[in-house]
Write a protein that holds these residues in place. Structure first.
Motif, PDB file in Angstrom:
ATOM      1  N   GLU A 247       0.824  -1.147   0.030  1.00  0.00           N
ATOM      2  CA  GLU A 247      -0.054  -0.104  -0.079  1.00  0.00           C
ATOM      3  C   GLU A 247       1.002   1.267   0.069  1.00  0.00           C
ATOM      4  N   LYS A 248       0.256   2.431  -0.046  1.00  0.00           N
ATOM      5  CA  LYS A 248       0.874   3.672  -0.162  1.00  0.00           C
ATOM      6  C   LYS A 248       0.145   4.475   0.390  1.00  0.00           C
ATOM      7  N   GLU A 249       0.635   5.381   1.437  1.00  0.00           N
ATOM      8  CA  GLU A 249       0.156   6.575   1.875  1.00  0.00           C
ATOM      9  C   GLU A 249      -0.135   7.631   0.835  1.00  0.00           C
ATOM     10  N   VAL A 250      -1.635   8.172   0.743  1.00  0.00           N
ATOM     11  CA  VAL A 250      -1.746   9.191  -0.201  1.00  0.00           C
ATOM     12  C   VAL A 250      -1.188  10.452   0.074  1.00  0.00           C
ATOM     13  N   ASN A 251      -0.545  10.971  -0.758  1.00  0.00           N
ATOM     14  CA  ASN A 251       0.254  12.309  -0.481  1.00  0.00           C
ATOM     15  C   ASN A 251      -1.236  13.483  -0.859  1.00  0.00           C
ATOM     16  N   LEU A 252      -1.748  13.684   0.275  1.00  0.00           N
ATOM     17  CA  LEU A 252      -2.910  14.648   0.161  1.00  0.00           C
ATOM     18  C   LEU A 252      -2.453  16.284   0.114  1.00  0.00           C
ATOM     19  N   ASN A 253      -1.364  16.606   0.808  1.00  0.00           N
ATOM     20  CA  ASN A 253      -1.054  17.740   1.025  1.00  0.00           C
ATOM     21  C   ASN A 253      -0.213  18.380  -0.065  1.00  0.00           C
ATOM     22  N   GLY A 254       0.327  17.516  -0.865  1.00  0.00           N
ATOM     23  CA  GLY A 254       1.173  17.878  -1.975  1.00  0.00           C
ATOM     24  C   GLY A 254       2.571  17.665  -1.628  1.00  0.00           C
ATOM     25  N   ASP A 255       2.847  17.889  -0.153  1.00  0.00           N
ATOM     26  CA  ASP A 255       4.366  17.657   0.203  1.00  0.00           C
ATOM     27  C   ASP A 255       4.270  16.426   1.191  1.00  0.00           C
ATOM     28  N   GLY A 256       3.368  15.739   1.520  1.00  0.00           N
ATOM     29  CA  GLY A 256       3.275  14.567   2.332  1.00  0.00           C
ATOM     30  C   GLY A 256       1.781  14.293   2.707  1.00  0.00           C
ATOM     31  N   PRO A 257       1.694  13.172   3.361  1.00  0.00           N
ATOM     32  CA  PRO A 257       0.278  12.637   3.726  1.00  0.00           C
ATOM     33  C   PRO A 257      -0.338  13.713   4.953  1.00  0.00           C
ATOM     34  N   ALA A 258      -1.585  13.194   5.173  1.00  0.00           N
ATOM     35  CA  ALA A 258      -2.209  14.278   6.061  1.00  0.00           C
ATOM     36  C   ALA A 258      -2.932  13.131   6.728  1.00  0.00           C
ATOM     37  N   GLN A 259      -2.982  13.526   8.348  1.00  0.00           N
ATOM     38  CA  GLN A 259      -3.698  12.800   9.063  1.00  0.00           C
ATOM     39  C   GLN A 259      -5.117  13.246   9.379  1.00  0.00           C
ATOM     40  N   GLY A 260      -5.970  12.514   9.858  1.00  0.00           N
ATOM     41  CA  GLY A 260      -7.282  12.836  10.345  1.00  0.00           C
ATOM     42  C   GLY A 260      -8.410  12.857   9.122  1.00  0.00           C
ATOM     43  N   VAL A 261      -8.020  11.763   8.346  1.00  0.00           N
ATOM     44  CA  VAL A 261      -9.285  11.599   7.216  1.00  0.00           C
ATOM     45  C   VAL A 261     -10.307  10.961   7.690  1.00  0.00           C
ATOM     46  N   VAL A 262     -11.545  11.260   7.534  1.00  0.00           N
ATOM     47  CA  VAL A 262     -12.807  10.894   8.200  1.00  0.00           C
ATOM     48  C   VAL A 262     -13.842  10.502   7.141  1.00  0.00           C
ATOM     49  N   SER A 263     -13.685  10.935   5.842  1.00  0.00           N
ATOM     50  CA  SER A 263     -14.575  10.689   4.632  1.00  0.00           C
ATOM     51  C   SER A 263     -14.015  10.691   3.503  1.00  0.00           C
ATOM     52  N   LEU A 264     -14.487   9.768   2.357  1.00  0.00           N
ATOM     53  CA  LEU A 264     -14.231  10.013   0.885  1.00  0.00           C
ATOM     54  C   LEU A 264     -15.511  10.119   0.388  1.00  0.00           C
ATOM     55  N   VAL A 265     -15.551  11.132  -0.505  1.00  0.00           N
ATOM     56  CA  VAL A 265     -16.965  11.076  -1.234  1.00  0.00           C
ATOM     57  C   VAL A 265     -16.632  11.192  -2.926  1.00  0.00           C
ATOM     58  N   VAL A 287      -8.829  17.635  -2.961  1.00  0.00           N
ATOM     59  CA  VAL A 287      -9.538  17.141  -3.995  1.00  0.00           C
ATOM     60  C   VAL A 287      -8.711  16.387  -5.201  1.00  0.00           C
ATOM     61  N   THR A 288      -9.327  15.325  -5.843  1.00  0.00           N
ATOM     62  CA  THR A 288      -8.265  14.812  -7.088  1.00  0.00           C
ATOM     63  C   THR A 288      -9.456  14.455  -7.955  1.00  0.00           C
ATOM     64  N   ASP A 289      -8.683  14.400  -9.247  1.00  0.00           N
ATOM     65  CA  ASP A 289      -9.432  14.061 -10.590  1.00  0.00           C
ATOM     66  C   ASP A 289      -8.696  12.807 -11.231  1.00  0.00           C
ATOM     67  N   TRP A 294      -3.315  15.253  -5.768  1.00  0.00           N
ATOM     68  CA  TRP A 294      -4.449  15.985  -4.716  1.00  0.00           C
ATOM     69  C   TRP A 294      -4.098  17.272  -4.573  1.00  0.00           C
ATOM     70  N   HIS A 295      -5.291  18.127  -4.248  1.00  0.00           N
ATOM     71  CA  HIS A 295      -5.140  19.688  -3.959  1.00  0.00           C
ATOM     72  C   HIS A 295      -5.975  19.903  -2.732  1.00  0.00           C
ATOM     73  N   ARG A 296      -5.519  20.895  -2.040  1.00  0.00           N
ATOM     74  CA  ARG A 296      -6.468  21.262  -0.622  1.00  0.00           C
ATOM     75  C   ARG A 296      -7.508  22.360  -1.422  1.00  0.00           C
TER      76      ARG A 296
END
Length: 1472
Positions: A247-265, A287-289, A294-296
């Protein structure tokens, strides 16, 4: 309406809960009439769930809501019904329609065997999921997730349980459950296919086919803010063990992962991930397409994203629409509609003051099939509503340009207003259908929307541009044959409707038809197939009487009404938008044309399941195709900046205010607009801006420490201070403090607030000249603070002091009570419990009341109450989230004789009825997942402790074998971090000589072993015990060396443990002092004759001060001396450690107070209560020190504070000069303007180093089966920490050793450090596990050892497979053989525990409590007065002599401090 989402979960929505069908009893006669629809009625005994159509057919399924929950099937649109064959109906709990395959459906049970169909319900087959269907509330109805391209790929959310505890587990199939489902991953909080929408793509066909995204929890009881987002393309294939996955942790922040993910829609072509952070309601949206980048999402500055305060609306393929709650008053919520740009990252306003309800539904709906057209309801009198002076006055608006402009809707010259999503009266979309241009709604003419029952039906056939009135009264309505048929049934409150109405000419004329056999009904739902092309409709309804109700399904078929099929001459071209002269006009940059039946044509289209397809042609771009860009707002014909203008990464790199850059013109093309650009400049052409128009640079960038002095006038002695700290996710940069000066035995001054950490202060106008009695911050949301008056009025802020509001409590404040008057829910910020004083004449008593809308309305909970607490939480699925516990008198009287306190619980708010759980209690306290209660034995004068998980059932806690405590005893529950309780038990109770032993529980809290004896306590039974923050297992205590001396003052010595109290040692003294001089004694490692000793918790004036900070890993400061015992504090010096207590050095002569900033990169020391004009600071973790003069004359400093997270580079010195109080801001941000950079591939280049704490008594340096590594800034780097460093950067798993085990039940350590059976006792019967839990598969033969639950060790001599041998439970031999081992949960709960004392308290407190463990050592609930009634302290005291118990509640960190033994009352103290 059509049953929306009929290809998804077939579960009733809350507004259609009555749409439940049931047992088929009889068939009424069929009514035949010439030129009328055919109506057939089937009578039922019990209600059904909503009917579900298989798309593209007239085959319908529904399920009975009551036993035997039969699944029924119709092949002719509901005219006839048959029982589905091949299903054990009485075992079914839910009917699920496949979201993307029109032939498949599933019937789920509570177990792991279910049924499926692939031929529209004609035949059914069993399938196996291995995991049982999850009963977690948040998962209910969302058990199955479907792949948008491959119908055989399905994710199933189940659960596995061991004993009392369950955790969710995601299973998957790639062959449509032809074989048993396979486990995907443990510890998930939801998993989704990347290809979760037909229009979403990763851009790679292989990834589209296999990629799965999961929210992963860090542990069984971990908080949501530790959740992480992982992606796998191999179904999380195990790598080298059960806990390592591909598995690979998603790079949400652009410069690293982010904690506290509560939902995906999934929203069309976008995926949205929402994250949260501790102690804040503010969230972030990513957000990602394509799942790769991903971008905040960025929102306007005045519209932050708050938990439970935003709603993702029906969006388009080219933008996302979100409504964000903008009103502070939750009882009358209003919102702001925002639309994103084409990549979903920047949101701009569409319309303010949208109408919302408390369930977060928004009055918003798109007109189906017509691009850019939607309706909203807006609150017209929003200002009056905000002031709580008026009910909402709602008006309906429509837009034809995707929200750029709005206009009123009209019938003739009257405005009309329609009831929408917040008042649903049917299933599916409210207004429209795929029928081109046809829209219907219930509403009224006039200035504003009236009551639903005063409405009539209105119809538009031009997509909402013009309207006509239809039948009077509210109706349920549907569209058929692409709009050729409009069907309506009058709504009612009674069973008195006897007719239906239909129109064949767009609502111009209506025909009324009687129901057969004089049938009277109460209509529930009217529906048809999803694309509204059918001539058949279904109506569910209630019949009979209120006393003896029955139900029916009415089939309405227009097939025989007209025999003709429409010809080309019967059809017309209809444009989605026309000008007043009838000329077609543009919508969203194009013209949209449909072909539909002429309204007066005498025919039906009769093209079932073939919806209309529009023709489009592009238009030239005009002003109407542009809207205001991000952070711009409309002002007449201009778009003006409302916030900083965005720059690129290459712009504005200098300090030159005249530097310019190219930025937005203020306009942007409306997302999704398809207009053709013409020659010449367009409105969105970039323009030149000054860098001063962009986001400002740090306020202090001159390379110096700035000093700002603020005096506070008046005759005051001290400050009351509260930090309102923004979350890590906040887009703002404020550092907010609320403070007010006060006298120790007198009044307080005005309330002041600063948003720049003390550089500027002001009094909020809402609080001017208000008699504020006390200030309380929200325990769980640090954006909120409450300002209490002596009466019922309470002022509050929800946004860190930017705005204020108020409410009136049900009863006045009880100033004599030592209880905090407000109690808060951990997950529902708007829920409050108020404790007030109710007086009727001369009779007064305490009363608790509940508000679920932050004080706008109240309901009485309990009279003659001691206290009430929210004990429900999202973290625990074994009790209701809305559970409340109260302690109250058995009889409604203040008389305590024969009127004991009872413990009562309530699980929901619908009845407000409590159930008695226990009698003769003294206090209760939520502690992590446990609820601990003390009951009184009046005869013996002692207490008993009981505990519960569910708040209903309680069991006794068992104290150590052969450890005797006198009846006059005291217990103090101490914090820990290792799934075990550290319990202080008093062994010497004489005043001024008090001390006791610390006992450490095993992992289930049922038995205790001695950790250390002779621990010092004060006369209030607080113990000298402190956990080092941010690290596992490091604990300091002070012990009494002269326990045998009856009259001498206590001689104290400091001890430290690096393995959570299993072993203790002395603090090694430094060899020389700060002046280079040797001490009077020396020792290499510390011993009874020479060691470093520190003044502890019991001696602190402010008991909220701590040795360490959670963010300054490895650093501790203390005041003490080197020698055989602890000396006087007057002779003490200041010491520090950089390596978690392995070595120490003296840094200052005398007693200094300290504060950590920039996550340990800045340490500031100030001499306390001594005249001074300078502070000392270090930028290299104490290697070197520099002085900074902050005043031109000497003053008295009482404290130094900063943000509790330790992340700020600003500090405040609090003190006084003569009689004048002052606050001094020290801003260190000018010393380093470059952010630190971590280069994991080049350690030498990186500004950070990896540091791992050593544990001297562990041979391999491991603790709890692993070695943690932390990022710390290198001492020589001139940079600052721009982001919060992760709590643990990485960890290394260790082999299992003896230290990874503890003594099992009824075993204790002997003199040889072996776990031996206690004399006279027998091991617990191992097979009792099987008897206690019929679902248990195995048990373990007792060995005297059990694995510590926190340990992560693997392999080695003490690997579990080598220590514990499993045996199958009777009747589960086959399952045992298949299992081949033990799951993580099974290891955790291998022996089923009694529900007993708080076994897991310490770990949870360590991870979640922000009070004692915070960097700021000042009370956020009170002033610095330690006698104030609402300060929270980090220990819990239980005293049998005064019959009170105190405990650290879940998150709230409350504690009850006992008074002297001859007093009865208990003082309650609150700290943040």
């Amino acid at each position: 309406m059509r049953s929306s989402g009929s290809m998804g979960a077939a579960l009733p929505m809350w507004w259609s809960a009555l749409l439940l069908l049931a047992t088929l009893l009889s068939t009424a006669s069929t009514v035949y009439a010439k030129d009328e629809p055919t109506i057939k009625v089937k009578k039922l005994k019990s209600p059904p769930n909503t009917p579900n159509y298989f798309p593209g057919s007239n085959i319908v399924l529904f399920q009975e809501a009551q036993s035997p929950r039969t699944i029924w099937r119709s092949t002719d649109g509901g005219a006839t019904w048959d029982e589905a064959e091949g299903i054990d109906h009485d075992k079914s709990i839910a009917l699920i329609m496949h979201k993307y395959d029109p032939n498949r459906a599933y019937v789920l049970t509570t177990g792991n065997v279910h049924w499926k169909t692939a031929d529209k319900g004609k035949t059914w087959q069993k399938f196996h999921t291995d995991a049982y269907t999850s009963d977690f509330a948040d998962t209910f109805g969302n058990w199955m997730t479907f792949h948008a391209d491959d119908p055989n790929k399905i994710l199933f959310t189940g659960m596995e349980c061991e004993g009392f505890f369950c955790e969710e587990r995601t299973m998957y199939t790639t062959n449509g459950f032809e074989t048993k489902a396979k486990p995907l991953r443990k510890q998930t909080q939801g998993c989704w296919w990347a290809k979760s929408s037909p229009v979403f793509t990763t851009g790679d066909s292989d990834l589209d086919a296999n990629r799965v995204i999961c929210i992963v929890r860090s542990g069984l009881f971990s908080p949501q803010y530790e959740n992480r987002l992982y992606v796998s393309d191999t179904y999380f294939k195990a790598l080298g063990g059960d806990d390592t996955f591909d598995e690979k942790e998603v790079n949400l922040n652009g410069d690293g992962p982010a904690q506290g993910v509560v939902s995906l829609v999934e929203v069309k072509k976008f995926l949205l991930a929402a994250t949260t952070s501790p102690k804040s309601a503010e969230m972030a949206l990513f957000v990602t397409d394509d799942t790769k980048i991903w971008h905040r999402a960025v929102f306007p500055q005045d519209h932050p994203l708050l938990e439970a305060a935003y709603t993702v609306l029906e969006s388009t393929n080219y933008s996302i629409q979100i409504d964000v709650r903008s009103s502070k008053r939750t009882s009358k919520p209003m919102g702001t509609l925002l639309t994103s740009n084409s990549n979903g990252t920047y949101f701009t306003r569409n319309i303010e003051h949208t109408n919302r309800n408390q369930q977060a539904y928004v009055d918003f709906e798109k007109v189906t099939g017509i691009q850019g057209v939607f309706l909203v309801n807006q609150v017209d009198n929003w200002e009056d509503v905000q002031k709580k002076e008026a009910s909402k006055k709602i008006k309906t608006l429509i837009t034809f340009d995707d929200g750029r402009t709005f206009e009123e809707i009209k019938t003739d010259d009257d405005n009309i207003h329609l009831h929408s999503i917040t008042e649903p009266s049917n299933t599916g979309p409210v207004f429209s259908s795929p029928a081109p241009g046809l829209v219907m709604g219930n509403g009224n003419p006039g200035k504003h929307l009236k009551d639903y029952w005063d409405s009539s039906l209105y119809i538009s056939d031009d997509a909402g541009k013009t309207w006509i009135q239809g039948p009077k009264g509210p109706h349920k309505y549907e569209f058929g044959d692409q709009g050729s048929i409009l069907l309506a049934v009058e709504d009612s409150k009674k069973i008195n409707v006897q007719e239906i109405k239909y129109s064949l000419n767009h609502g111009q004329k209506w025909t009324t038809i009687k129901l057969p056999d004089d049938l009277s009904i109460l209509p529930w739902a009217l529906t048809t197939i999803q694309d509204s092309t059918s001539l058949k409709f279904l109506l569910t309804a209630e019949t009979g009487s209120k006393e003896s109700p029955s139900y029916c399904m009415v089939s309405i078929d227009f097939e025989g009404l007209h025999e003709d099929t429409c010809k080309e001459s019967d059809m017309e071209a209809w444009y989605a938008r026309t000008d007043d002269d009838g000329t077609s006009s543009c919508v969203m940059g194009h013209r949209q044309k449909f072909t539909r039946r002429k309204k007066d044509a005498k025919c039906f289209i009769k093209k079932e399941f073939k919806g209309p397809v529009p023709e489009t042609s592009k238009c030239d771009c005009s002003n109407a195709d542009f809207e205001c860009d991000f952070n711009f707002v409309r002002d007449g014909d201009e778009c003006k900046p409302a916030g900083p203008v965005l720059t690129s990464n290459k712009d504005c790199k200098t300090d030159d205010p005249e530097e310019t850059f190219k930025g937005s013109s203020g306009w942007r093309l409306i997302p999704g607009n398809e207009c053709k650009r013409t020659k010449g400049d367009q409105k969105d052409k970039q323009k030149e801006w000054k860098c001063s128009d962009a986001k400002s640079r740090p306020s202090n960038s001159d390379g110096e420490i700035s000093v700002t002095f603020t005096p506070f006038k008046g005759d005051f002695d001290r400050f009351e201070m509260h930090y309102l700290e923004r979350s890590d996710l906040s887009s703002n940069d404020d550092e907010t403090i609320i403070a007010r000066p006060e006298k120790i035995f007198g009044s307080a001054g005005d309330v002041f607030i600063t948003h720049d950490h003390g550089k500027t202060w002001s009094t909020p106008k809402e609080l001017e000249e208000k008699d504020i009695y006390a200030i309380i911050t929200h325990t769980y949301v640090k954006d909120m603070a409450f300002f209490l008056t002596t009466g019922r009025k309470v002022y509050y802020t929800t946004d860190r002091g930017k705005s204020f509001d108020s409410f009136e409590a049900q009863d006045p404040l009880d100033k004599q009570s030592r209880l905090a008057p407000l109690a808060f829910h951990p997950n529902q910020p708007e829920w409050l419990i108020w404790h007030g004083l109710k007086c009727t004449g001369d009779k007064c008593y305490s009363e608790a009341s509940l508000s679920t809308d932050r004080g706008d309305s109240w309901h009485t909970l309990k009279r003659y109450v001691d206290r009430c607490e929210f004990t429900g939480s999202n973290a625990y699925n074994f009790r209701k989230k809305s559970q409340i516990l109260c302690s109250a008198r058995a009889h409604e009287s203040n008389d305590v004789d024969n009127n004991p306190l009872q413990l009562l619980f309530m699980d929901d708010f619908s009845s407000y009825e409590f159930t008695v759980a226990l009698d003769h209690i003294t206090r209760f306290a939520p502690m992590a997942e446990f609820i601990v209660v003390a009951t009184e034995n009046a005869t013996e004068g002692s207490l008993s402790a009981l505990a519960s998980l569910d708040g209903e059932n309680y069991a006794n806690a068992h104290f150590p074998v052969n450890f005797h405590v006198p009846p006059q005893n005291a217990y103090t529950v101490l914090d820990s971090s290792t799934h075990a309780v550290n319990l202080f038990v008093a062994t010497e109770t004489e005043k001024n000589r008090r001390y006791g032993s610390i006992l450490k529980s095993n992992s289930n809290g049922t038995s205790y072993v001695l950790s250390i004896s002779g621990v010092n306590a004060d006369d209030d039974w607080y113990a000298d015990f402190e956990k080092m923050l941010g690290l596992e297992g490091v604990v300091l205590v002070n012990t009494v060396a002269n326990q045998d001396s009856g009259s001498e003052p206590k001689n104290l010595q400091t001890r430290i443990s690096h393995n959570d109290g299993a072993q203790w040692s002395f603090l090694p003294p430094p060899q020389k002092d700060v002046e280079g001089k040797p001490y009077s004694c020396s020792s290499r490692e510390g011993d009874p004759f020479c060691a470093l000793h520190l003044h502890g918790f019991t001696e602190r004036v402010d008991r909220r001060k701590t040795y360490s900070s959670e963010s300054a890993i490895g650093l501790m400061f203390g005041v003490g001396n080197v020698g055989p015992i602890l000396g006087s504090v007057k002779d003490a010096d200041t010491f520090m450690t950089q390596d978690a207590g392995l070595s120490w050095k003296e840094v200052k002569k005398g007693s200094w107070t300290w504060s950590f900033g920039d996550q340990g990169s800045i340490v500031v020391l100030a001499q306390s209560n001594t005249k001074t004009k300078s502070v000392s600071y270090s930028l290299d973790r104490g290697e070197t020190w520099q002085d900074k003069e902050f005043h031109d004359s000497e003053v008295i400093i009482t404290d130094i504070t900063t943000l509790r997270s330790g992340s700020s580079r600003n500090f405040i010195l609090w003190g006084h000069q003569g009689k004048e109080l002052f606050a001094i801001n020290l801003d260190f941000s000018g010393l380093a303007d470059k952010p630190c950079v971590h280069d994991k591939d080049n350690p030498d280049k990186s500004d950070y180093e990896l540091w791992s704490p050593e544990h001297p008594l562990q041979p391999n340096g491991c603790l709890f089966g692993h070695r943690n590594q932390y990022l710390r800034k290198k001492k020589d780097r001139a940079c600052h920490n721009e982001k919060r460093l992760e709590d643990v950067y990485s960890f290394e798993t260790c082999e299992c050793t003896r230290q990874d085990y503890e003594c099992d039940y009824n075993y204790e350590l002997d003199n040889h450090n072996y776990c031996a059976l206690v004399e006279g006792l027998r091991p617990k019967d191992p097979e009792q596990v099987c008897r206690d839990d019929p679902e248990a598969i195995e048990y373990y033969e007792p060995t005297g050892l059990r694995r510590i639950p926190l340990t992560t060790c693997k392999g080695g001599t003490f690997d579990p497979d080598n220590i514990q041998k499993p045996y199958p439970c009777p009747g589960h031999e086959e399952e045992f053989e298949r299992k081949h081992g033990v799951s993580g949960v099974a290891i955790f709960f291998a022996v089923v525990i009694p529900i007993a004392f708080a076994a897991l308290v310490g770990w949870w407190i360590y991870r979640n409590w922000q009070g004692k463990f915070g960097q700021i050592r000042l009370g956020e609930q009170s002033s610095l007065d330690n006698d104030s009634p609402w300060i929270k302290y980090p220990v819990i005291v239980i005293s049998a002599a005064v019959a009170v118990i105190g405990a650290l509640p879940l998150l709230a960190s409350s504690v009850w401090r006992t008074l002297d033994t001859n007093e009865w009352a208990a003082e309650i103290y609150y700290e943040r």
